[in-house]
Design an enzyme around this catalytic site. Structure first.
Site, PDB file in Angstrom:
ATOM      1  N   GLU A  83     -11.300 -18.834  31.589  1.00  0.00           N
ATOM      2  CA  GLU A  83     -11.836 -18.199  32.786  1.00  0.00           C
ATOM      3  C   GLU A  83     -13.037 -17.291  32.529  1.00  0.00           C
ATOM      4  O   GLU A  83     -13.901 -17.156  33.389  1.00  0.00           O
ATOM      5  CB  GLU A  83     -10.730 -17.364  33.469  1.00  0.00           C
ATOM      6  CG  GLU A  83      -9.635 -18.182  34.106  1.00  0.00           C
ATOM      7  CD  GLU A  83     -10.073 -18.804  35.436  1.00  0.00           C
ATOM      8  OE1 GLU A  83     -11.207 -18.548  35.863  1.00  0.00           O
ATOM      9  OE2 GLU A  83      -9.280 -19.551  36.033  1.00  0.00           O
ATOM     10  N   SER A 343      52.562  -5.992  44.222  1.00  0.00           N
ATOM     11  CA  SER A 343      53.367  -5.420  43.135  1.00  0.00           C
ATOM     12  C   SER A 343      52.540  -4.793  42.024  1.00  0.00           C
ATOM     13  O   SER A 343      53.108  -4.298  41.047  1.00  0.00           O
ATOM     14  CB  SER A 343      54.267  -6.504  42.530  1.00  0.00           C
ATOM     15  OG  SER A 343      55.224  -6.944  43.472  1.00  0.00           O
TER      16      SER A 343
END
Length: 678
Positions: A83, A343
């Site tokens: 780039e 329980s």
């Protein structure tokens, strides 16, 4: 004359140039720059910094923070080479590239290359401006020059890495790497790096999930340039030949979504939330949760919580089988939902009873019909075991013995124990009743795991946490009582197919089969599993032992390949048989014991207490008085005669030695004698 004018002209030219430079600098310095502090996705990470979940920024885009050292160097080298080769040498505008681009446009009659630098691209992305108009290009040049004056090259590059478009709502190299490759950009293959360089030039037409062919062509051009410029070797270029372009977007990680949402709600201003979770374990348990409900209807739901009880750190929190608004209501965090514990509260009652000196694991207790006013608890299977050791009563999860213990303790002490453990129980009425020990109270899965964590760490609570520093909690029960409870629970047989590894665990099923539980621990970790429906409707046939317990053992297997051993018994622990216990601890006497001996209660009149009895052909004559028929006769808690309507009978009692004979009448009243058989 001409010679005399040259110095003047040169001076004027130099002055004009200097004036122009000064005005140019002033012009650049006066540039009104867009905001350089960009909002990024809020992130939730695990204890090792691994991404668990991220949230889009306000406009719905994925723009994720990226530390300078978190990008593969090959990608950065490719980006600059492709780039903007002179990125580190120009001042924001590469005039050579601009002249070249202008010349190419004049020769071809169209724009062949733009000549934009990375800095100019950042300027365009910051202002979201176009690229084709002269005014727009001039503005980009001015902003680029201003950026170079105020920022370092690395800061400018960092802005590009955050803003580069990758199609759809993806911005920045990190979001793109996660979406297209499913990984952080710290380590990329040359092909992956080249694709990330290529897409921003035409983000919509090169999206690999929509246009994989165009994406592959663009990637190829970047690789060719990288090879030509020496960024990658010929060997690396050859290795990319067979690497496919991804043809679908991967979802951004979304682990522990419920807990992540809670973290944001508790600290909404933080950009980064670090939790105590382990991403690998979280991922594995979320998969386990999905497997556990698969093929079992579209409403069954599950929650799993795992913690290190030594530190209180939550290692995994699965709020549901899927974070969806479906019939399972997966968006509800079932680790925080109020449910009946069934329980699973019984170990707390036993531990408190041991601490109060009411009982010992070897203490005998009567499992028989009993009434507390209008309350008449029953065992789950609607049968009685007679006289039984407390150890066995807890392992069998019998209801009547634990209600007797709760009555002796007082329900308020059980609630107080829960609160010392850091729980927040919700009562159905103003005052706790005896039914709390059977699940008559609202609790969360995290509450229950925290309670078992306290038992596992010697009886002292350490509030579970997913972030921040921990702090020591209150003592729930003594070290001796907690070890006794753990030893009893470790003696439970595992579910079919599970390893015999002495995991201390307990299961529970709430009234109407609405909740199935399994909670357990070893010497280091504690885990809890809840299964049911989020809307609280019954799940026919759901039992904690059958549904939740297998998942618990699988979850603990994913925490560690082998269990950490439980600690040895504290020195003060009384490790003796029932016969060696102090007399008051040999048999549990309830508050109603005095009334059981009333005149109309059944009594064994022969043989009398403490008698030595000679058996005749292995049989003993038993005489009874009082009580409501029919009667039940038991020896050492084992029923020998039921439905007896005679007050005199012969019992077959093989074997010599001490035996406890008990009689229970139709109203649940009883008496007993202990005799020596010869």
């Amino acid at each position: 004359m001409m010679r005399a004018r040259w110095p003047l002209a040169l001076a004027v030219a130099l002055w004009a140039a200097a004036f122009g430079l000064d005005r140019g600098r002033d012009w650049v310095a006066a540039t009104d720059l867009p905001a350089l502090s960009l909002p990024t996705s809020v992130e939730v990470v695990d204890r090792n910094g691994i991404l668990l979940r991220a949230y889009t920024v306000a406009d719905g885009r994925w723009r994720m923070a990226l530390p300078p050292d978190a990008v593969d160097p090959t990608y950065l080298a490719m980006l600059v080479a492709y780039e903007d080769k002179r990125f580190y040498r120009h001042a924001g505008v590469d005039w050579r590239s601009m002249v070249r681009a202008a010349g190419q446009a004049l020769r071809h009659g169209r724009i062949v290359s733009g000549g934009s630098t990375l800095t100019m691209q950042v300027a365009r992305l910051l202002e979201q401006s176009g690229t084709g108009k002269v005014a727009g290009k001039l503005r980009q040049m001015r902003v680029a020059l201003a950026l170079e004056q105020r920022l370092t090259k690395d800061q400018i590059l960092q802005l590009y890495l955050l803003l580069a478009p990758y199609g759809g709502n993806l911005e920045g190299v990190r979001a793109a790497s996660l979406a297209y490759f499913g990984k952080e950009p710290r380590r990329l293959t040359p092909a992956e790096a080249a694709l990330l360089v290529a897409i921003p030039q035409a983000p919509e037409s090169r999206r690999p999930d929509r246009h994989p062919g165009r994406a592959a062509e663009a990637r190829g051009r970047v690789l060719e340039r990288a090879l030509r410029d020496g960024v990658i070797s010929a060997e690396a270029a050859r290795e990319t030949a067979g690497e496919r372009v991804p043809d679908a977007r991967k979802p951004v990680p979304m682990l522990a979504p419920h807990l992540a949402d809670r973290a944001l709600a508790e600290a909404p201003g933080l950009p980064l939330h670090r939790l105590t979770l382990e991403a690998g374990l979280q991922r594995g348990l979320e998969a386990l949760a999905r497997e556990a409900v698969a093929g079992k209807g579209d409403q069954l739901q599950i929650a799993i919580l795992v913690a290190d009880h030594r530190s209180g750190e939550i290692l995994a929190s699965v709020g549901s089988a899927g974070f969806l608004a479906d019939r399972r209501q997966g968006f509800v965090d079932m680790t925080q939902a109020l449910r009946s514990p069934g329980s699973t509260l019984k170990p707390l009652v036993y531990g408190l009873a041991f601490d109060e000196g009411l009982a010992h694991p070897e203490t005998m207790i009567d499992d028989r019909p009993v009434n507390f006013g209008t309350y008449a608890p029953q065992n789950f299977d609607k049968t009685w075991r007679g006289t039984i050791r407390l150890r066995e009563a807890l392992q069998l999860s019998l209801n009547i013995p634990v209600v007797l213990l709760t009555d002796a303790l007082g329900p308020a002490k059980v609630i107080a124990g829960m609160r010392r453990a850091g729980m927040a129980p919700v009562l159905k009425g103003d005052e706790p009743g005896l039914a709390i020990s059977l699940g008559g109270v609202g609790v969360t899965l995290q509450d229950m795991v925290q309670l078992y964590a306290a038992i596992a760490r010697g009886g002292v609570a350490l509030p579970l946490r997913s972030s921040g520093a921990g702090h020591e909690g209150q003592r729930v029960m003594s070290a001796v009582a907690s070890w006794q409870v753990a030893d009893i629970l470790a003696g439970l047989p595992p579910p079919p197919g599970a390893p015999e590894n002495r995991l201390a665990y307990k299961t529970g099923t709430s009234y109407g089969h609405r909740d199935a539980w399994a909670i357990g621990f070893d010497g280091a970790h504690v885990a809890g599993v809840w299964m049911g429906r989020a809307d609280g409707t019954p799940v026919p046939g759901a039992f904690g032992a059958d549904s939740a317990a297998p998942v618990l053992f699988q979850a603990m297997g994913r925490v560690s390949r082998s269990l950490t051993p439980l600690p040895p018994a504290p020195k003060a622990t009384l490790l003796v048989s029932n016969a060696q216990l102090p007399q008051p601890l040999r048999r549990f006497r309830s508050r109603t014991a005095a009334f059981e001996a009333a005149a109309d209660a059944p009594r064994l009149t022969f043989p009398p207490e403490g008698a030595e009895v000679e058996r005749l052909d292995g049989q003993v004559l038993v005489k009874l008085r009082g009580g409501t028929l029919p009667l039940t006769l038991m020896a050492d808690g084992v029923p020998l005669r039921t439905g007896l309507r005679s007050r005199e009978t012969l019992l077959s009692l093989p074997g010599a030695g001490f035996v406890t004979l008990s009689v229970i009448d139709a109203e649940g009243r009883s008496s007993r004698v202990r005799v020596l058989l010869r």
